[in-house]
Design a protein around this motif. Structure first.
Motif, PDB file in Angstrom:
ATOM      1  N   ILE A 154       0.819  -1.348  -0.022  1.00 45.79           N
ATOM      2  CA  ILE A 154      -0.393  -0.280  -0.154  1.00 45.79           C
ATOM      3  C   ILE A 154       0.767   1.171   0.010  1.00 45.79           C
ATOM      4  O   ILE A 154       1.337   1.484   0.730  1.00 45.79           O
ATOM      5  CB  ILE A 154      -0.539  -0.023   0.822  1.00 45.79           C
ATOM      6  CG1 ILE A 154      -1.395  -1.289   1.708  1.00 45.79           C
ATOM      7  CG2 ILE A 154      -1.430   1.499   1.419  1.00 45.79           C
ATOM      8  CD1 ILE A 154      -2.952  -1.620   2.349  1.00 45.79           C
ATOM      9  N   ARG A 155       0.788   2.019  -0.996  1.00 43.74           N
ATOM     10  CA  ARG A 155       1.780   3.086  -1.329  1.00 43.74           C
ATOM     11  C   ARG A 155       1.370   4.392  -1.756  1.00 43.74           C
ATOM     12  O   ARG A 155       1.667   5.162  -1.718  1.00 43.74           O
ATOM     13  CB  ARG A 155       3.196   2.673  -2.220  1.00 43.74           C
ATOM     14  CG  ARG A 155       4.175   1.675  -1.445  1.00 43.74           C
ATOM     15  CD  ARG A 155       5.558   1.884  -1.723  1.00 43.74           C
ATOM     16  NE  ARG A 155       6.417   1.254  -1.399  1.00 43.74           N
ATOM     17  CZ  ARG A 155       7.067   0.902  -0.445  1.00 43.74           C
ATOM     18  NH1 ARG A 155       7.144   2.405  -0.205  1.00 43.74           N
ATOM     19  NH2 ARG A 155       7.874  -0.223   0.512  1.00 43.74           N
ATOM     20  N   GLN A 156       0.037   4.017  -2.596  1.00 44.75           N
ATOM     21  CA  GLN A 156      -0.671   5.407  -3.001  1.00 44.75           C
ATOM     22  C   GLN A 156      -2.122   5.278  -2.786  1.00 44.75           C
ATOM     23  O   GLN A 156      -2.276   3.376  -2.709  1.00 44.75           O
ATOM     24  CB  GLN A 156      -0.613   5.392  -4.840  1.00 44.75           C
ATOM     25  CG  GLN A 156      -0.646   4.516  -4.968  1.00 44.75           C
ATOM     26  CD  GLN A 156      -0.219   4.371  -6.790  1.00 44.75           C
ATOM     27  OE1 GLN A 156      -0.315   5.254  -7.044  1.00 44.75           O
ATOM     28  NE2 GLN A 156      -0.129   2.926  -7.848  1.00 44.75           N
ATOM     29  N   LEU A 157      -3.607   5.734  -2.695  1.00 47.38           N
ATOM     30  CA  LEU A 157      -4.690   6.248  -2.764  1.00 47.38           C
ATOM     31  C   LEU A 157      -4.911   4.591  -3.885  1.00 47.38           C
ATOM     32  O   LEU A 157      -5.968   3.770  -3.334  1.00 47.38           O
ATOM     33  CB  LEU A 157      -5.193   6.898  -3.320  1.00 47.38           C
ATOM     34  CG  LEU A 157      -5.282   8.249  -2.082  1.00 47.38           C
ATOM     35  CD1 LEU A 157      -6.095   9.051  -2.520  1.00 47.38           C
ATOM     36  CD2 LEU A 157      -5.563   8.014  -0.616  1.00 47.38           C
ATOM     37  N   GLY A 158      -4.437   4.244  -4.538  1.00 41.06           N
ATOM     38  CA  GLY A 158      -4.744   3.205  -5.763  1.00 41.06           C
ATOM     39  C   GLY A 158      -4.631   1.564  -5.217  1.00 41.06           C
ATOM     40  O   GLY A 158      -5.634   1.677  -5.180  1.00 41.06           O
ATOM     41  N   ASN A 159      -3.844   2.074  -4.343  1.00 46.38           N
ATOM     42  CA  ASN A 159      -3.923   0.235  -3.672  1.00 46.38           C
ATOM     43  C   ASN A 159      -4.581   0.088  -2.637  1.00 46.38           C
ATOM     44  O   ASN A 159      -5.017  -1.152  -2.055  1.00 46.38           O
ATOM     45  CB  ASN A 159      -2.421   0.795  -3.269  1.00 46.38           C
ATOM     46  CG  ASN A 159      -1.390   0.548  -4.242  1.00 46.38           C
ATOM     47  OD1 ASN A 159      -0.329   1.058  -3.640  1.00 46.38           O
ATOM     48  ND2 ASN A 159      -0.864  -0.365  -5.534  1.00 46.38           N
ATOM     49  N   LEU A 160      -5.263   0.888  -2.351  1.00 51.36           N
ATOM     50  CA  LEU A 160      -6.954   0.360  -1.412  1.00 51.36           C
ATOM     51  C   LEU A 160      -7.897  -0.166  -1.375  1.00 51.36           C
ATOM     52  O   LEU A 160      -8.445  -0.810  -0.736  1.00 51.36           O
ATOM     53  CB  LEU A 160      -7.087   2.216  -0.482  1.00 51.36           C
ATOM     54  CG  LEU A 160      -6.129   3.029   0.323  1.00 51.36           C
ATOM     55  CD1 LEU A 160      -6.666   4.556   0.901  1.00 51.36           C
ATOM     56  CD2 LEU A 160      -5.292   1.828   1.612  1.00 51.36           C
ATOM     57  N   LYS A 161      -8.165  -0.406  -3.051  1.00 51.59           N
ATOM     58  CA  LYS A 161      -9.314  -0.902  -3.248  1.00 51.59           C
ATOM     59  C   LYS A 161      -8.773  -2.735  -3.055  1.00 51.59           C
ATOM     60  O   LYS A 161      -7.965  -3.244  -3.098  1.00 51.59           O
ATOM     61  CB  LYS A 161      -9.117  -0.860  -4.907  1.00 51.59           C
ATOM     62  CG  LYS A 161      -9.550  -0.054  -5.224  1.00 51.59           C
ATOM     63  CD  LYS A 161      -9.727   0.209  -6.896  1.00 51.59           C
ATOM     64  CE  LYS A 161      -9.870   1.279  -7.443  1.00 51.59           C
ATOM     65  NZ  LYS A 161     -10.630   1.236  -8.772  1.00 51.59           N
TER      66      LYS A 161
END
Length: 754
Positions: A154-161
């Motif tokens: 998890i390094r950016q918001l897109g990885n939260l899916k």
């Protein structure tokens, strides 16, 4: 002088740089100064009026009073003739209070302020200067989205899916709504894209949940991480900030845009002069003032621009913009009148074409009338038959579901295919289990075979009495009628039946028979006891007279002593018989069962302790009084305690419990032991006269019978329980419990013999 200086500076800047916000601030300071001067020049003392400030209470009303109460005291001291009061309000109450005008000012987070401004016309008069940490003061705040530093996936918001996520509260602006907007910007719908969306209720709880790995990521107000690190509760290096924004002049880590802090707002109905006085006093508050310290702020400043908050809520389509963009019917008519007109003309054309086609088909329709008549009659008959079947089905289903008797359907092997709710309750179930076989409930195989033979040989059984052992192991007496279900070849494929529960009737019948038997035996015993008592008195008198004629060490004296002792034993038996037959008088008076129990234990507890038997008292204080004979009731408790003593030769516990049944207006006394108990075979005989399980010479079999008669004469009842339920765990255990019920003195007890 300070106010005039500030006003001069603001006016100068407003002329040099005529920005709307600067002009507004100058006008506000000027109005505040005018109000301040007028209040100083007013020498009169008008009556004190209460001013109410509604404060949003997210974590309890007491906390809000502690936080903002000093601010109210500060305003009371600053504005003459006014007494300020903090009114804590939850999410629902704050809308009602503003709508009904029960408060004068409102203090809430920016999202709530925008909603109240949009719906009820409140207007901001000052903005809070937040004291985030020592030496840090801000008038804006944001949200921070973060995960654990060791989560390399998890390094950016897109990885939260597909990840689990936690926010503070659904209505928290800094703890959720700001982050929601950032997620929406990259096409992440938190309600569908996350594996789970949870709310921690507090910002600290969200941080701990991410740190401890309970969720993958979370969001809190922008200064939360630094504040917790300053307190030593977390380490900042343990977390990674997602969507991190440039620091600029904002001193805290940030993942969202910045928004203005909490505003103080005046209601539409609030007096303008009072609003200016409040704004003046708030902006004059020093950062070191106790009210500012209690409110965890550094004072107040001129109201900031809350349009970014409006834009955020509008983008998310949440209150007060949840209906923004929705069209009404009027909107549709205004925007699409041309299309609607064309559509109407098309429909008219289709109708005209249809009428023309119908006219062409009229001749064909006439030719089909005879066939239609036949079809119509047939259809009517089918509908009538269907209606009758539906009505019959409803009647049967109503009878099946609401019958208080057990109604069931079985296959040939006894498997229950359908049973009504009353039947399930009779068998000890709430829902029908798998592998539900009626034959498994028969208590003996002989009765089961008679039931099956009746169905196979005669096709039915009528008023068949049987005993069923239900789920909890208890026995129910049933009266069953069943019919065999046959196929077209006359072979039995199942059965249907109705069963009535006769358990209560059976129990009542046995009780009546027992009482009648006891009454008959009592009459016989009374006559026998009177006949025996006279010769026994003569034998005892002559033996005592003859003892005076012989020396105490002579053999004749010893023989006379034996005669005297045995005669007295016989007289005691006769006395017990007379007590059993109710031939002694009953002295009625108000008495306490607790007192009688203590008197009995005073003479029996020593022997119990010698036998390693411990008495555990659980008596209800202030137990209601009962009407009865002290001596007879004392004898009852002595009999039960002695029975418990004999049942625990190797030691154990005796529980003495008293209570008050307020519904039946009865006093309940229980004597429970941990002895060997009473078997089911003899449980129904223990109150019979002369019935005893003790060895010859150790009991007459009249103790329980006499006790039963005494309690019955007092209008009470005795029941026995064996095995018993453990008073600590509630599980079944070895032992016996006698439950005595007596009517309280305030209730009419006609059953007591006068």
């Amino acid at each position: 002088m300070l106010m005039r200086g500030l006003l001069l500076i603001f006016l100068t800047f407003s002329f040099l740089f005529p920005q709307p916000s600067m002009l507004m601030a100058a006008e506000t300071l000027y109005a505040v100064r005018q109000s301040h001067d007028r209040s100083i020049n007013d020498s009169r003392s008008p009556p004190v009026k209460t001013v109410k400030i509604g404060a949003l209470a997210k974590r309890g009303k007491e906390q809000i009073l502690q936080k903002w109460g000093p601010t109210a005291d500060y305003l009371t001291a600053s504005i003459p003739g006014r007494s300020f009061e903090i009114v804590p309000l939850d999410f629902t109450e704050i809308h009602e209070a503003v709508k009904e005008g029960r408060i004068d000012f409102v203090l809430a987070n920016p999202a709530f302020y925008v909603e109240l401004a949009k719906r009820h016309g409140v207007s901001r008069i000052a903005t809070l200067i937040n004291r985030n940490m020592p030496g840090q003061q801000t008038t804006t705040f944001g949200g921070v989205i973060f995960c654990r530093a060791d989560r390399n996936d998890i390094r950016q918001l897109g990885n939260l899916k597909g990840r689990s996520f936690m926010a503070a509260e659904p209505r928290s602006f800094g703890g959720w709504i700001m982050a929601w907007l950032e997620l929406k910007k990259i096409d992440i719908d938190p309600f569908t894209s996350f594996s789970s969306l949870q709310y921690g209720l507090t910002h600290d709880a969200v941080v701990y949940a991410v740190r401890d790995g309970k969720v993958d990521a979370g969001t809190v107000r922008s200064d939360t991480l630094e504040r917790m690190a300053e307190a030593g509760n977390i380490k900042l290096e343990d977390f990674r900030i997602l969507n991190r924004q440039p620091e600029n002049s904002f001193p805290f880590m940030l993942s969202t845009d910045l928004y203005p802090e909490w505003p103080m707002a005046a209601l539409r109905t609030t007096d303008n002069k009072l609003a200016r006085q409040v704004a003046s006093s708030l902006m004059a508050m020093e950062a070191t003032h106790p009210a500012a310290i209690a409110g965890k702020c550094a004072g107040w400043t001129v109201p900031l621009n809350y349009q970014p908050v409006h834009d955020c809520l509008l983008e998310l389509r949440i209150s007060p913009y949840e209906d923004f963009g929705k069209f009404t019917m009027f909107d549709v008519l205004v925007h699409y009148w041309r299309q609607i007109t064309l559509m109407a003309l098309g429909i008219i054309l289709i109708i005209l074409t249809s009428l023309y086609i119908l006219r062409l088909n009229r001749i064909l329709q006439q030719k089909k009338e005879e066939v239609d008549d036949l079809n119509r009659n047939l259809e009517t008959k089918v509908k009538e038959r269907t209606h009758d079947l539906s009505k019959s089905e409803k009647k049967f289903r109503h009878f099946f579901e609401n019958s208080k008797d057990m109604v069931y359907f079985c296959e040939t092997g006894g498997e229950i295919t359908d049973i009504n709710p009353s039947g399930l309750q009779m068998l000890g179930y709430e829902t029908q289990p798998e592998n539900f076989n009626l034959l498994g409930f028969f208590k003996d195989t002989e009765t089961m075979q008679q039931y099956l033979d009746g169905l196979h040989e005669h096709g039915f059984v009528s008023e068949f009495e049987l005993q069923l052992e239900i789920q909890d192991g208890s026995t129910r007496h049933m009266l069953l009628t069943a019919n065999a279900i046959l196929d077209k070849d006359g072979q039995m494929i199942g059965c249907e039946g109705i069963a009535k529960d006769l358990t209560k009737i059976k129990t009542m019948t046995d009780r009546l028979i027992s009482q009648e038997k006891m009454a008959s035996v009592g009459q016989i015993v009374a006559g026998v006891a009177h006949e025996i008592n006279t010769p026994l008195s003569v034998i005892l008198g002559y033996s005592q007279l003859m003892m005076d004629d012989f020396a105490e060490d002579s053999e004749v004296y010893e023989n006379l002593t034996v005669i005297e002792r045995q005669t007295k034993a016989c007289r005691k038996i006769v006395a017990d018989l007379l007590k059993f037959s109710r031939q002694t008088e009953t002295a009625q008076q108000e008495l306490s069962i607790n007192v009688i129990i203590e008197e009995v234990l005073a003479i029996t507890e020593h022997n119990l302790n010698i036998s390693h038997i411990h008495v555990i008292r659980k008596c209800l204080p202030d137990l209601p009084m009962v009407i009865g004979d002290t001596e007879k009731l004392r004898q009852v408790f002595i009999n039960f305690i002695n029975n418990s003593h004999h049942a625990m030769e190797k030691g154990g516990n005796i529980y003495i419990i008293t209570s008050h049944d307020t519904q039946s207006h009865e006093v309940l006394a229980t004597i429970q032991d941990t002895g060997f108990g009473i078997s089911d075979e003899i449980k129904s005989k223990i109150f019979d006269p002369f019935f005893t399980t003790k060895a010859v010479g150790k009991g007459t079999g009249l103790g329980l019978s006499v006790s039963y008669g005494i309690i019955r004469d007092h209008g009470g009842t005795i029941t026995v329980e064996s095995p018993v339920h453990d008073l600590e765990t509630g599980e079944k255990m070895q032992g016996t419990a006698f439950h005595i019920r007596l009517p309280v003195a305030a209730v009419e007890t006609k059953a007591i013999i006068e």
